[in-house]
Design an enzyme around this catalytic site. Structure first.
Site, PDB file in Angstrom:
ATOM      1  N   CYS A   7     -48.143 -10.860 -38.270  1.00 46.53           N
ATOM      2  CA  CYS A   7     -46.817 -11.282 -37.805  1.00 46.53           C
ATOM      3  C   CYS A   7     -45.830 -11.008 -38.946  1.00 46.53           C
ATOM      4  O   CYS A   7     -46.116 -10.193 -39.828  1.00 46.53           O
ATOM      5  CB  CYS A   7     -46.823 -12.751 -37.372  1.00 46.53           C
ATOM      6  N   CYS A  12     -47.016 -18.666 -39.501  1.00 42.36           N
ATOM      7  CA  CYS A  12     -47.000 -19.336 -38.179  1.00 42.36           C
ATOM      8  C   CYS A  12     -47.954 -18.658 -37.190  1.00 42.36           C
ATOM      9  O   CYS A  12     -49.037 -19.176 -36.903  1.00 42.36           O
ATOM     10  CB  CYS A  12     -45.595 -19.375 -37.595  1.00 42.36           C
ATOM     11  N   ARG A  13     -47.545 -17.494 -36.650  1.00 46.05           N
ATOM     12  CA  ARG A  13     -48.298 -16.913 -35.526  1.00 46.05           C
ATOM     13  C   ARG A  13     -49.641 -16.307 -35.921  1.00 46.05           C
ATOM     14  O   ARG A  13     -50.667 -16.635 -35.321  1.00 46.05           O
ATOM     15  CB  ARG A  13     -47.438 -15.848 -34.828  1.00 46.05           C
ATOM     16  N   SER A  14     -49.650 -15.381 -36.917  1.00 49.59           N
ATOM     17  CA  SER A  14     -50.928 -14.715 -37.212  1.00 49.59           C
ATOM     18  C   SER A  14     -51.958 -15.656 -37.852  1.00 49.59           C
ATOM     19  O   SER A  14     -53.153 -15.523 -37.556  1.00 49.59           O
ATOM     20  CB  SER A  14     -50.731 -13.432 -38.039  1.00 49.59           C
ATOM     21  N   ASP A 123     -41.534 -15.796 -32.048  1.00 51.33           N
ATOM     22  CA  ASP A 123     -41.474 -16.388 -33.382  1.00 51.33           C
ATOM     23  C   ASP A 123     -41.023 -17.851 -33.272  1.00 51.33           C
ATOM     24  O   ASP A 123     -39.913 -18.117 -32.806  1.00 51.33           O
ATOM     25  CB  ASP A 123     -40.467 -15.575 -34.206  1.00 51.33           C
TER      26      ASP A 123
HETATM   27  P1  4NP Z   1     -44.380 -15.930 -38.531  1.00 45.23           P
HETATM   28  O1  4NP Z   1     -43.031 -16.790 -38.499  1.00 45.23           O
HETATM   29  O2  4NP Z   1     -43.949 -14.485 -38.583  1.00 45.23           O
HETATM   30  O3  4NP Z   1     -45.033 -16.275 -37.223  1.00 45.23           O
HETATM   31  O4  4NP Z   1     -45.155 -16.382 -39.742  1.00 45.23           O
HETATM   32  C1  4NP Z   1     -42.036 -16.700 -39.473  1.00 45.23           C
HETATM   33  C2  4NP Z   1     -42.192 -17.336 -40.685  1.00 45.23           C
HETATM   34  C3  4NP Z   1     -41.183 -17.295 -41.628  1.00 45.23           C
HETATM   35  C4  4NP Z   1     -40.007 -16.621 -41.347  1.00 45.23           C
HETATM   36  C5  4NP Z   1     -39.847 -15.965 -40.141  1.00 45.23           C
HETATM   37  C6  4NP Z   1     -40.870 -16.004 -39.195  1.00 45.23           C
HETATM   38  N1  4NP Z   1     -38.959 -16.602 -42.301  1.00 45.23           N
HETATM   39  O5  4NP Z   1     -37.841 -16.175 -41.955  1.00 45.23           O
HETATM   40  O6  4NP Z   1     -39.175 -17.016 -43.467  1.00 45.23           O
END
Ligand code: 4NP
Length: 154
Positions: A7, A12-14, A123
């Site tokens: 991700c 979060c997701r991965s 996200d």
């Molecule tokens: P992920 O979510 O891609 O599912 O880990 C995010 C985590 C952090 C951020 C964006 C998406 N960020 O902007 O820091």
């Protein structure tokens, strides 16, 4: 067989997909046949544990992701892993941009591979609790189908 979920932030997701698949591999008796990991396309959270909201939501469904730490996806992953599964179209685009010409890994969009109602895991980072529950719902659905695929390929 080695599977990498990717991700943007890898908090979060991965990591959720990694934790859920690892749990389901144990239940399916495949833990010693399939390795699972996750990574982010960005370097923003390298070394950090998953987001506390992801950890909490996953724990309530029986998944312990507390030992996982964020890392950044890299070109060499395309020759380490067999299957690289992106959470959204933007992750897929960013991965294609770093893929070496001799890539061994198959690269795909996680949800669309399993014909879900959605093709992206949204996200949840700027979302409320609902977003983290939706991530788990989508990831559990697709991981059940991934397990069926893995059983057929091993
Ligand atoms: P992920 O979510 O891609 O599912 O880990 C995010 C985590 C952090 C951020 C964006 C998406 N960020 O902007 O820091």
């Amino acid at each position: 067989m080695r599977v990498l979920f990717v991700c943007l932030g890898n908090i979060c997701r991965s990591p959720t997909a990694e934790g859920v698949l690892r749990h389901k591999l144990i239940d399916a008796g495949l833990a010693d046949r399939v390795e699972v990991a996750s990574a982010g396309t960005s370097d923003w959270h390298i070394g950090k544990a998953p987001d506390s909201r992801s950890l909490r939501a996953a724990k309530l469904r029986g998944y312990d992701m507390s030992a996982q730490r964020a890392q950044q996806a890299k070109a060499a992953d395309f020759n380490t892993y067999d299957l690289i599964l992106a959470m959204d179209h933007s992750n897929l685009r960013d991965l294609k941009a770093i893929a070496p010409v001799n890539a061994k890994a198959e690269l795909d969009l996680f949800l669309s591979r399993y014909d879900g109602a959605k093709d992206e895991v949204p996200d949840p980072y700027y979302d409320g609790e609902h977003g983290f529950e939706e991530v788990l719902d989508l990831v559990e659905y697709a991981c059940d189908r991934l397990i069926v695929e893995l059983k057929g390929r091993l």
